[in-house]
Design a protein around this motif. Structure first.
Motif, PDB file in Angstrom:
ATOM      1  N   LYS A   1       0.599  -1.391  -0.148  1.00 32.23           N
ATOM      2  CA  LYS A   1      -0.064  -0.349   0.228  1.00 32.23           C
ATOM      3  C   LYS A   1       1.018   1.169   0.158  1.00 32.23           C
TER       4      LYS A   1
ATOM      5  N   GLY B   1      -4.182   2.780  -1.919  1.00 28.83           N
ATOM      6  CA  GLY B   1      -2.621   2.378  -1.970  1.00 28.83           C
ATOM      7  C   GLY B   1      -2.276   4.101  -1.200  1.00 28.83           C
TER       8      GLY B   1
ATOM      9  N   GLU C   1      -7.121  -3.602  -2.418  1.00 28.14           N
ATOM     10  CA  GLU C   1      -6.794  -2.831  -1.253  1.00 28.14           C
ATOM     11  C   GLU C   1      -6.154  -1.227  -1.861  1.00 28.14           C
TER      12      GLU C   1
END
Length: 259
Positions: A107, A169, A167
């Motif tokens: 991330k 960043g 997910e």
């Protein structure tokens, strides 16, 4: 010539405001940017949202900020070794976004690379994807804020069909990192285990502040030895090689009989 050196840690963090999001390097106590953390503590900055693998220990690392209640939210993958962290979280004083370690690393890297989001198999079939993980307690044993449900999608990779979770960043307002060497252009070299989350945290910050043990002139670091290019670093401060480096737990074997 771009000279990114600043005079002191205090100067380096002086413009970090209350409420800022900060990505901080380190793994356990290895590679913690202590001079920058202490400068942030001294100037009184509060209401911080911190992204870091963990939150130090009760009297060192990010634990210094936590003890003074300067941190509003932690995004971390490991929350052990810190009793004050446990107390604040369970009593509803601290928000926690618990994230798998590899996912947290990606991330940060994705945010620094301009990648908005990515799919990963990590967390599929758990509350990471399905939601419901406590992010903040209400102080009475109930959950005040829970993690949301995340998008999942099935992909076939290498002939294998598998489910993945989306997910996002991370892009932080600031990044604070520690390196062994750096030059005035911001090129950094990390020492062994201190390389951990430091390059990734640096990448994710809109403004990256690096403390280095040794500052050298541009050209003194072999380009092949650079771990993080200076394009990601905006300020650099030399803290010297004599800084204190602590170990969370030290286990020493008893000497062999007759030794």
């Amino acid at each position: 010539m771009i000279d990114k050196q600043v005079a002191s840690a205090a100067h380096a963090v002086a413009d970090i405001p209350d409420g800022a999001s900060i990505a901080v390097g380190g793994f356990g106590l290895s590679g913690n940017p202590m001079a920058l953390i202490e400068a942030l503590l001294a100037q009184g900055t509060t209401d911080l949202s911190v992204i870091s693998n963990n939150c130090g220990v009760d009297d060192w690392g990010l634990g210094l900020l936590l003890n003074e209640r300067r941190i509003r939210k932690m995004t971390s993958s490991y929350v052990g070794e810190n009793k004050e962290f446990e107390r604040q979280f369970l009593e509803g004083d601290l928000e926690l976004e618990l994230t798998p370690q590899g996912t947290l690393a990606e991330k940060l890297r994705a945010g620094g690379a301009g990648i908005a989001a990515f799919f990963t198999p990590t967390g599929v079939g758990t509350q990471v994807a399905e939601g419901g993980l406590p992010r903040r307690y209400d102080g009475h044993g109930g959950i005040a804020v829970a993690s949301p449900v995340k998008e999942t999608r099935t992909f076939t990779i290498g002939g294998r069909e598998r489910e993945y979770v989306l997910e996002e960043g991370i892009v932080a307002d600031y990044a604070l990192v520690h390196a062994r060497r750096g030059d005035r252009h911001g090129n950094l070299v990390f020492n062994k285990a201190a390389r951990n989350f430091n390059p990734l945290a640096a990448m994710s910050g809109r403004v990256c502040v690096a403390q280095v043990e040794e500052l050298v002139e541009p050209g003194e670091i072999d380009p092949d030895a650079v771990h993080l290019p200076g394009i990601y670093v905006h300020r650099i401060v030399e803290v010297g090689t004599g800084i204190e480096k602590r170990i969370e737990r030290r286990t020493v074997a008893a000497p062999a009989e007759g030794a």
